[in-house]
Every structure is written in C-alpha cells, then in structure tokens.
Design a protein around this motif. Structure first.
Motif, short mmCIF file in Angstrom:
data_model
loop_
_atom_site.label_atom_id
_atom_site.label_comp_id
_atom_site.label_asym_id
_atom_site.label_seq_id
_atom_site.Cartn_x
_atom_site.Cartn_y
_atom_site.Cartn_z
N MET B 1 -1.92 18.86 30.24
CA MET B 1 -0.68 18.81 29.45
C MET B 1 -0.65 17.58 28.55
N THR B 2 -0.14 17.77 27.39
CA THR B 2 0.12 16.66 26.48
C THR B 2 1.46 16.96 25.80
N ILE B 3 1.87 16.08 24.93
CA ILE B 3 3.12 16.28 24.20
C ILE B 3 2.78 16.89 22.86
N SER B 4 3.58 17.84 22.41
CA SER B 4 3.31 18.40 21.09
C SER B 4 4.00 17.56 20.03
N LEU B 5 3.37 17.55 18.85
CA LEU B 5 3.93 16.81 17.72
C LEU B 5 5.32 17.36 17.36
N TYR B 6 5.47 18.68 17.46
CA TYR B 6 6.76 19.29 17.17
C TYR B 6 7.83 18.79 18.14
N GLN B 7 7.50 18.80 19.44
CA GLN B 7 8.48 18.37 20.44
C GLN B 7 8.82 16.89 20.31
N SER B 8 7.89 16.12 19.74
CA SER B 8 8.13 14.69 19.56
C SER B 8 8.92 14.39 18.30
N SER B 9 9.15 15.41 17.50
CA SER B 9 9.80 15.15 16.21
C SER B 9 11.08 15.98 16.03
N ILE B 108 3.87 22.34 12.43
CA ILE B 108 3.79 20.90 12.70
C ILE B 108 2.68 20.57 13.70
N ASP B 109 2.60 21.35 14.76
CA ASP B 109 1.57 21.06 15.77
C ASP B 109 0.18 21.19 15.17
N GLY B 110 -0.72 20.34 15.62
CA GLY B 110 -2.09 20.39 15.13
C GLY B 110 -2.35 19.44 13.98
N ASN B 111 -1.28 18.82 13.49
CA ASN B 111 -1.44 17.91 12.35
C ASN B 111 -1.52 16.44 12.77
N GLU B 112 -1.87 16.21 14.04
CA GLU B 112 -1.93 14.83 14.55
C GLU B 112 -2.89 13.97 13.75
N ASP B 113 -4.03 14.55 13.36
CA ASP B 113 -5.06 13.77 12.66
C ASP B 113 -5.04 13.97 11.15
N LYS B 114 -4.09 14.78 10.69
CA LYS B 114 -4.00 15.04 9.25
C LYS B 114 -3.82 13.72 8.49
N THR B 125 0.54 2.09 -1.80
CA THR B 125 0.26 3.28 -1.01
C THR B 125 -0.07 2.87 0.42
N ARG B 126 0.12 3.80 1.33
CA ARG B 126 -0.24 3.55 2.72
C ARG B 126 -0.73 4.84 3.33
N GLU B 127 -1.79 4.74 4.10
CA GLU B 127 -2.37 5.94 4.69
C GLU B 127 -2.06 6.03 6.17
N PHE B 128 -1.70 7.21 6.58
CA PHE B 128 -1.36 7.48 7.97
C PHE B 128 -2.14 8.70 8.45
N THR B 129 -2.20 8.85 9.78
CA THR B 129 -2.47 10.17 10.34
C THR B 129 -1.11 10.77 10.65
N GLY B 130 -1.06 12.03 10.93
CA GLY B 130 0.20 12.66 11.32
C GLY B 130 0.83 11.92 12.49
N GLN B 131 -0.01 11.59 13.48
CA GLN B 131 0.51 10.91 14.67
C GLN B 131 1.03 9.51 14.35
#
Lengths: 172, 172
Positions: B1-9, B108-114, B125-131
């Motif tokens: 189990m992990t947390i989903s990006l959707y549930q965290s947002s 939304i889910d799956g975009n952690e590394d986007k 400018t600033r660069e992020f990953t989804g997470q």
C-alpha cells in the motif's frame, strides 16, 4: 507510481521544522537588535484565547513527533513542555528532527491502513488510519502551528518572507 | 500500500476550502453583528507588508487550482482577481472546489514523476516533479494561506476554534 507514507511525512516535517528553527534565530536576532526580551516575542499571541508563540512551536513539534511515532509504532520522545526560551525551543526542535530522522522508510511505509486510536487528554477518542492521521490531521495541524508561529513574528515586526517559512526541501 | 497522489490532493483541498468558506460565513455574520463593513475584515493584514485577508483567500484557491490542474495537465479556470466581497470570495472557492472535484483519480494518479516547469510572473522558472510540486510547494503554501486567513479573523476578534479551520474530511 504512488507516494510513500514516509516521503509524505518525515522529509516534510524535517523541512518545515528546520525553517521554523531558523525563524527562531531571526527572532533572537530581532530581540537583541531591538533590545527587547525574547520572552516578549514568545508570549505574543494573535488573540487572547489563542496560544502564544512558545506554544505554537511546541505544538508543531508535537504533531511531527506524534504522526511519525504513531505511524512507525515506536516509543516517542517526551518533552518537558516547560521550554520558555528560544534556545530551549530550538533544542526541542532538534530533538524532534533527530527522532523522526531516526525512523526508516520501512518502519513507516505500509502503515497506510493501520488502525490508530488516539485518546485525547479529555478522554475522548478518535480513530484514524495511518493515511487519515497524516493527511487529515497531523499535516494540517503541523502547518497550522508553523504558520501561526510565523504570523505572530510577522505581526511583531520581524522581517521575514515566505522563503523563511518554506525553507529548503530535504532529500531523505 | 502507498498513498495516491489524488488522495493526497483533491479531497484535502476540498476539505480545507470548504472550511475556509464556512469561516467566511462566520466573518459575514460577525461584521453584521458588530455593524462593521465586511471590507474592513477583508482588508485586514497582520503586518503592513503581508497580504490582507482577501488576498489570502484568493491565494489559497490559486494553490489548489494550480496543483490539481498541473498534476492532471488540464486547462485551469481563471479568476478575475478582483473579488472584493465575501460572496465573491465564496463564489471563487465554490468554482475552485467544482474544478478540482471534476478531476478523476486517473487524471492525477501516476503523475508523481511528471516533470512540471513553472514560470513565475517575474520570469523565473522552477522545475518540480508532480510529487515535489504537491508535497513541497502546493500543500504548504495552501495551508499557509488558509491558516493566515484564519489568524487574521481571530486577530479581528472572531470566535473561531480549531474545528473551524479543520473542517470535516471528505470521501472522494
């Protein structure tokens, strides 16, 4: 890919506890420059029935310790709750950071669905899952107290910017 | 189990935007009871170089919209940024909630590394990953502005408690 419970908690708490400690350094410098007792700042509150700065800092550390300790299911450090100076508060923050950095990802990850029952000082109880404890309770409360600490010092006249609040992301 | 990006947002933003809207209702009732213009509350700030309440609310909605919109990679609603009354701010919050609730977990889910590159008004400018965008930037900023909105109103004398800030967890 998903987010790990560890990545959503430990590095985040460390980032914002570190920035909170640095903000307290600026509070100490401000007090010295203005020749006011640091205790004046530490006892400032935004409303008569809100906690003063000293309690905001203590509560921020409590939420970080309790979240990570409960997720990992380990004994948590206890504090005197009598910290009344900036060095004492910074020491409490350091001990909090040391504790949560001592936890390994394997101790926290996988506890998303773990049932966590909390008994409050009033005797009331509340049940969480690991995920709901972190996302719906600990993080919002933690940010509430970190922000209010910052807001109190801004209200006192300290020159702080959003960067002082945000600090620097931590890789763990 | 992990947390989903959707549930965290999404459910988190909805929870705290809903409580922010309810706090604005209490601000409206307070202004009426005290016979003060609501604009007095909306233009209150904790320090001369901090944003007033009206901007704190707008910025809370911005961080929610931007985080979810960028994670999902969809067009985001734009606001007039001229909202100057409590009903207008509440309408902006409602539109924000409607937008983020319209997003599906699969968007939304799956975009952690986007990779997400943000260009600020300054041109920087600033660069992020989804997470990292969500955990290190959007959520802390969102909570900062929600808390500061609450702190401003507490400082004005409103009878609010932590429960008003916390609201009620949302199942989505």
């Amino acid at each position: 890919m998903t987010i790990s419970l560890y990545q959503s908690s430990v590095p985040i708490f460390v980032q914002f506890l570190t920035s909170l400690s640095a903000v307290l350094d600026k509070a100490a410098a401000y007090a010295e420059a203005k020749k006011v007792e640091p205790s004046v700042l530490l006892n400032t509150r935004l409303a008569p029935d809100m906690f003063p700065l000293v309690r905001q800092v203590r509560m921020a550390t409590d939420h970080a310790v309790n979240a990570c300790g409960r997720l990992a299911g380990v004994d948590m450090p206890s504090f005197s709750n009598s910290e009344a100076t900036i060095p004492e508060l910074k020491d409490r923050i350091t001990k909090t950071i040391d504790f949560i950095k001592s936890l390994k990802p394997a101790q926290i990850d996988g506890n998303e669905d773990k049932e966590i029952k909390i008994t409050f000082p009033s005797g009331a109880t509340r049940e969480f899952t690991g995920q709901s404890l972190l996302l719906n309770n600990s993080l919002p409360n933690f940010y509430f107290h970190c922000t209010t600490a910052y807001d109190i010092l801004r209200h006192c006249g300290l020159e702080l910017g959003k960067r002082d609040f945000m600090g620097t992301p931590v890789q763990l």
